[in-house]
Design a protein around this motif. Structure first.
Motif, PDB file in Angstrom:
ATOM      1  N   VAL A   1       7.019  11.539 -14.787  1.00 54.58           N
ATOM      2  CA  VAL A   1       5.857  11.701 -14.222  1.00 54.58           C
ATOM      3  C   VAL A   1       5.306  10.360 -13.791  1.00 54.58           C
ATOM      4  O   VAL A   1       5.735   9.133 -14.233  1.00 54.58           O
ATOM      5  N   THR A   2       3.872  10.371 -13.160  1.00 60.71           N
ATOM      6  CA  THR A   2       3.277   9.224 -12.852  1.00 60.71           C
ATOM      7  C   THR A   2       2.910   8.390 -14.049  1.00 60.71           C
ATOM      8  O   THR A   2       2.693   8.797 -15.203  1.00 60.71           O
ATOM      9  N   GLY A   3       2.846   6.968 -14.015  1.00 57.81           N
ATOM     10  CA  GLY A   3       2.280   6.385 -15.128  1.00 57.81           C
ATOM     11  C   GLY A   3       2.933   4.789 -14.889  1.00 57.81           C
ATOM     12  O   GLY A   3       3.594   4.431 -14.296  1.00 57.81           O
ATOM     13  N   GLU A   4       2.199   3.940 -15.508  1.00 55.60           N
ATOM     14  CA  GLU A   4       2.416   2.276 -15.477  1.00 55.60           C
ATOM     15  C   GLU A   4       3.821   2.224 -16.314  1.00 55.60           C
ATOM     16  O   GLU A   4       4.098   3.102 -17.393  1.00 55.60           O
TER      17      GLU A   4
ATOM     18  N   VAL B   1       4.434   1.236 -10.657  1.00 54.73           N
ATOM     19  CA  VAL B   1       4.103   0.014 -10.256  1.00 54.73           C
ATOM     20  C   VAL B   1       2.899  -0.640 -11.035  1.00 54.73           C
ATOM     21  O   VAL B   1       1.902  -0.032 -10.784  1.00 54.73           O
ATOM     22  N   SER B   2       2.917  -1.681 -11.729  1.00 52.69           N
ATOM     23  CA  SER B   2       1.735  -2.042 -12.265  1.00 52.69           C
ATOM     24  C   SER B   2       1.785  -3.667 -12.309  1.00 52.69           C
ATOM     25  O   SER B   2       0.757  -4.299 -12.720  1.00 52.69           O
ATOM     26  N   GLN B   3       2.715  -4.309 -11.706  1.00 48.26           N
ATOM     27  CA  GLN B   3       2.410  -6.027 -11.703  1.00 48.26           C
ATOM     28  C   GLN B   3       2.934  -6.416 -10.307  1.00 48.26           C
ATOM     29  O   GLN B   3       3.548  -5.844  -9.752  1.00 48.26           O
ATOM     30  N   ALA B   4       2.313  -7.743 -10.070  1.00 49.34           N
ATOM     31  CA  ALA B   4       2.601  -8.039  -8.801  1.00 49.34           C
ATOM     32  C   ALA B   4       4.101  -8.351  -8.424  1.00 49.34           C
ATOM     33  O   ALA B   4       4.403  -8.035  -7.246  1.00 49.34           O
ATOM     34  N   GLU B   5       4.658  -8.874  -9.410  1.00 51.00           N
ATOM     35  CA  GLU B   5       6.234  -8.959  -9.164  1.00 51.00           C
ATOM     36  C   GLU B   5       6.717  -7.709  -9.071  1.00 51.00           C
ATOM     37  O   GLU B   5       7.779  -7.901  -8.172  1.00 51.00           O
ATOM     38  N   HIS B   6       6.388  -6.729  -9.521  1.00 48.14           N
ATOM     39  CA  HIS B   6       6.777  -5.228  -9.157  1.00 48.14           C
ATOM     40  C   HIS B   6       6.818  -5.159  -7.641  1.00 48.14           C
ATOM     41  O   HIS B   6       7.446  -4.601  -6.832  1.00 48.14           O
ATOM     42  N   VAL B   7       5.354  -5.220  -7.100  1.00 54.66           N
ATOM     43  CA  VAL B   7       5.159  -5.262  -5.810  1.00 54.66           C
ATOM     44  C   VAL B   7       5.994  -6.122  -5.267  1.00 54.66           C
ATOM     45  O   VAL B   7       6.460  -5.872  -3.900  1.00 54.66           O
ATOM     46  N   ALA B   8       6.373  -7.424  -5.313  1.00 52.01           N
ATOM     47  CA  ALA B   8       7.176  -8.196  -4.403  1.00 52.01           C
ATOM     48  C   ALA B   8       8.544  -7.675  -4.553  1.00 52.01           C
ATOM     49  O   ALA B   8       9.163  -7.519  -3.481  1.00 52.01           O
ATOM     50  N   THR B   9       9.197  -7.187  -5.577  1.00 48.55           N
ATOM     51  CA  THR B   9      10.483  -6.640  -5.785  1.00 48.55           C
ATOM     52  C   THR B   9      10.689  -5.452  -4.906  1.00 48.55           C
ATOM     53  O   THR B   9      11.530  -5.472  -4.015  1.00 48.55           O
TER      54      THR B   9
ATOM     55  N   VAL C   1       4.841  -0.342  -0.914  1.00 45.30           N
ATOM     56  CA  VAL C   1       4.928  -0.064  -2.078  1.00 45.30           C
ATOM     57  C   VAL C   1       3.431   0.829  -2.662  1.00 45.30           C
ATOM     58  O   VAL C   1       2.500   0.519  -2.251  1.00 45.30           O
ATOM     59  N   VAL C   2       3.757   1.785  -3.406  1.00 37.50           N
ATOM     60  CA  VAL C   2       2.708   2.573  -3.860  1.00 37.50           C
ATOM     61  C   VAL C   2       2.314   2.293  -5.337  1.00 37.50           C
ATOM     62  O   VAL C   2       3.035   1.867  -6.351  1.00 37.50           O
ATOM     63  N   VAL C   3       0.863   1.974  -5.466  1.00 35.74           N
ATOM     64  CA  VAL C   3       0.536   1.675  -6.677  1.00 35.74           C
ATOM     65  C   VAL C   3      -0.773   2.661  -7.164  1.00 35.74           C
ATOM     66  O   VAL C   3      -1.493   3.027  -6.269  1.00 35.74           O
ATOM     67  N   GLY C   4      -0.514   3.522  -7.999  1.00 39.62           N
ATOM     68  CA  GLY C   4      -1.597   4.373  -8.506  1.00 39.62           C
ATOM     69  C   GLY C   4      -2.025   4.235 -10.020  1.00 39.62           C
ATOM     70  O   GLY C   4      -3.171   3.795 -10.233  1.00 39.62           O
ATOM     71  N   SER C   5      -1.423   4.501 -10.872  1.00 41.82           N
ATOM     72  CA  SER C   5      -1.870   4.541 -12.445  1.00 41.82           C
ATOM     73  C   SER C   5      -2.536   3.145 -12.711  1.00 41.82           C
ATOM     74  O   SER C   5      -3.644   3.197 -13.454  1.00 41.82           O
ATOM     75  N   ALA C   6      -1.973   2.087 -12.285  1.00 34.98           N
ATOM     76  CA  ALA C   6      -2.429   0.842 -12.507  1.00 34.98           C
ATOM     77  C   ALA C   6      -3.854   0.419 -12.072  1.00 34.98           C
ATOM     78  O   ALA C   6      -4.674   0.089 -12.653  1.00 34.98           O
ATOM     79  N   LEU C   7      -4.188   1.205 -11.094  1.00 34.72           N
ATOM     80  CA  LEU C   7      -5.514   1.369 -10.193  1.00 34.72           C
ATOM     81  C   LEU C   7      -6.430   2.215 -10.895  1.00 34.72           C
ATOM     82  O   LEU C   7      -7.459   1.886 -11.154  1.00 34.72           O
TER      83      LEU C   7
END
Lengths: 430, 275
Positions: B191-194, B223-231, B239-245
């Protein structure tokens, strides 16, 4: 208030509550449909059923469907299932002529299908044995399940102990409290019981959590869904594992009476015991079939779980069916004295036969149920599960309207040992 | 094998955003929030903050009572929104309010009963009028989506579908044929989550999907960190970021200004991963 006194009140009140109960008049049934033609290959019962699940589950569900069909075609699977149902669960169950109850009602002859006599205390074990053997064949190591009243959880815990599976059961926190005895039974048999604090903390929320677990762990985990609910193939598979109830009942009533019953009654939460009893009779259109839903405190929003009274068509937890919901499509809160019927959706096959008018649906309120619970205990020495008591409450009203040579079969789907603590509270017995 | 790309009309906001991204070689930053979490006003301010931070596409979750594909973070967000009076009508009002100041593509992330209850055609039309560009219906696989696909096509709304790690190649092809706008690959089962780390075989999986379809592909879940986003940005179109936001809002329940500021800071930090 003493038990005796409340029992006497119950007897006096029988006449009153008979008036209050929802009861449709017998009607011409639709032309018979080939019961094995449903669902179609994609899991649809007419417009109902289907596979409304996140993408992650689609492939595991296809694999499950394939494994199930392969198993059903394998004589070894059917042999093992038959053996386990007999030796482990205790099938066949009796079709018991309830003579004193019949006299008490003064109408139709009442037979009880004694699923309450099964190992772990309810019909649920039929399905759990079937799915456990299937999971073993699929090479799964871990089993998860949801439970409302705890009967499905207990049956799952039992088969997991027997087959050596790791077992996790999700249960709403409210249900854990009202079914504390079953929580202990599950733990005793080695299951981990995880309380669910989300939503209204009952059966629906336990299903959500179980599905979340399955989405995450589907590679090594099999989800033993406990009712004829959810995405295809569950409604079909669960029905198939329970149809033994009706197959036995047909053989037994023919043996006892030389003819089919006039009417059959079963309670309906998700609807597994009900479709299990009725399936064999669907094409016998002279047999009236009535499913009894939970009327709770009465048919007002949030106070009941009678989907055909206050619900409309929608999609919940994998299946298109009748659902209690608001105009936005948010799922309504439900209430029932019985945790096992306290659920906002009904199995899709029921929605289909409801529309076809082959199965009729009525409801019994909490009050009706608490009265019938005492009646059966007192008159027959059988303490019924509060779920099954919904069917009994309806039968107590219905039997007196029928002739003495008519036959009524009630599915006593589970025993009430698990309910005695709650019943004491509700009846004011300390 | 490569299927013909199915794109929306060239002037749709979704198509424009992805073609711009592909031309500039920069992946899209796709941000998810639950509409109305914790209230309508704070939610609007949060969307504004994300857009100002440079979000390229907004995914707005329609709060549902039984979000079985969502983890605890999004589940609680939906609960907060519903408790504070969010309705499906208000979700569309939120979209309308965003449209007053932004042309960012907006995709509603929802559950089928919320689409089915008001009537699919009726709901799609209202959503289009409000300024919605597409839908991702989490519990609606292509097998059950025929009627919904049709009404969305009539309204020129994108129908985004998910590809999961459990999805086999022949099914990826089927989903790609059903989807319009873009595809969403969930980077792991669950499921969704960091998550602390990303699935190791991500680039293999993305390469496999790329070999089957040319539709834009975004990657998310955890996805919760800038390096995830970069990868992820190195292999995907977005890149989709949800739970971290969402967690930024959840962490500051009684201080909306602080919550929105924390959200903006987190968005800035993550967007830096693809700057």
């Amino acid at each position: 208030m003493s038990v005796v006194r409340s029992f006497l009140i119950a007897i006096r009140a029988l006449g009153d509550f008979a008036e209050k109960m929802a009861l449709t008049t017998p009607q011409q049934t639709a032309t018979p449909i080939d019961r094995y033609s449903l669902p179609d290959a994609a899991g649809h019962f007419g417009q109902y059923g289907g596979m409304y699940v996140p993408e992650t589950l689609m492939t595991p569900l296809f694999e499950l469907t394939k494994a199930y069909e392969k198993a059903q075609a394998d004589p070894k699977f059917r042999e093992e299932l038959a053996f386990m149902l007999k030796q482990y669960a205790g099938r066949p169950t009796e079709l018991y002529f309830a003579e004193r109850l019949t006299e008490h009602c003064g109408g139709a002859k009442i037979y009880l299908k004694r699923e309450d006599g099964l190992h772990t205390g309810a019909h649920k074990i039929n399905n759990c044995i079937g799915q456990a053997i299937l999971a073993k064949r699929m090479g799964k190591k871990r089993i998860i399940a949801e439970t409302g009243a705890g009967q499905h959880g207990v049956a799952t815990a039992a088969v997991c102990a027997k087959f050596g599976f790791e077992c996790v059961v999700y249960m709403g926190a409210v249900d854990m409290e009202r079914q504390a005895l079953n929580v202990f039974r599950m733990r005793l048999m080695g299951a981990e019981v995880r309380g669910v604090e989300a939503g209204q903390r009952t059966l629906k929320d336990a299903v959500n959590e179980a599905m979340r677990d399955w989405v995450t762990n589907c590679r090594d985990t099999h989800y033993i869904l406990g009712s004829a609910l959810g995405s295809h193939p569950y409604p079909m598979m669960v029905r198939d594992f329970h149809k033994v109830i009706g197959e036995e009942a047909k053989r037994q009533i023919l043996e006892a009476e030389g003819r089919l019953p006039d009417e059959m009654i079963a309670c309906v939460g998700g609807g597994s015991n009900c479709i299990g009893l009725f399936f064999e009779f669907l094409e016998d259109v002279d047999v009236r079939l009535v499913g009894v839903e939970a009327g709770g405190h009465g048919i007002e929003q949030g106070q009941h779980a009678a989907r055909f009274e206050g619900g409309k068509v929608g999609v919940l937890q994998g299946s298109k069916t009748f659902i209690l919901q608001n105009s936005d499509g948010q799922i309504e809160l439900t209430h029932s004295v019985s945790a096992g019927l306290d659920y906002a959706a009904i199995g899709p096959e029921h929605a289909f036969y409801h529309d076809r008018k082959r199965i009729e649906y009525a409801y019994a309120t909490d009050d009706d149920v608490m009265k019938a619970f005492q009646v059966l205990s007192r008159i027959e020495g059988i303490i019924p599960a509060l779920e099954s008591t919904h069917a009994l409450a309806y039968a107590l009203k219905r039997a007196p309207q029928m002739d003495k040579d008519q036959i009524l079969v009630v599915n006593l789907s589970g025993r009430g040992d698990k309910d005695v603590q709650q019943a004491m509270k509700l009846l004011g017995v300390e | 094998m490569s299927l013909r790309p199915k794109t929306l009309t060239m002037n749709s906001r979704i198509s424009q955003a992805f073609s711009k991204g592909r031309q500039s070689g920069r992946p899209l930053f796709v941000s998810y929030l639950c509409a109305g979490d914790p209230t309508f006003d704070v939610s609007l301010a949060a969307c504004r903050a994300l857009i100002n931070a440079g979000a390229d596409l907004l995914e707005l979750g329609a709060p549902f009572s039984d979000p079985l594909a969502d983890g605890l973070t999004n589940q609680l967000a939906a609960q907060r929104a519903l408790e504070n009076g969010m309705t499906q009508t208000r979700v569309l009002e939120l979209v309308r309010a965003i449209r007053e100041f932004s042309e960012v593509p907006i995709v509603l992330y929802t559950y089928y009963n919320l689409v089915f209850a008001p009537g699919e055609a009726n709901y799609a039309r209202q959503a289009k009028e409000a300024g919605v560009d597409g839908f991702l219906v989490l519990d609606l696989p292509p097998e059950e989506a025929a009627s919904w696909k049709k009404v969305c096509a009539d309204e020129e709304l994108g129908t985004v579908f998910i590809i999961a790690p459990t999805t086999p190649p022949d099914r990826i092809a089927k989903i790609s044929e059903t989807a319009t706008g873009f595809l969403y690959y969930v980077s792991r089962t669950g499921v969704t989550g960091e998550r602390a780390d990303l699935s190791a075989d991500l680039s293999d999986s993305v390469a496999q999907i790329r070999s089957i379809t040319d539709l834009p592909l975004v990657v998310g879940f955890g996805v919760s960190q800038a390096e995830h986003v970069a990868t992820i940005g190195q292999v995907a179109d977005g890149v989709v970021v949800g739970s971290a936001l969402v967690n930024c809002l959840a962490a500051n329940p009684n201080e909306p200004e602080k919550a929105v500021a924390a959200l903006r800071a987190k968005a800035d930090e993550l967007i830096a991963g693809i700057a």
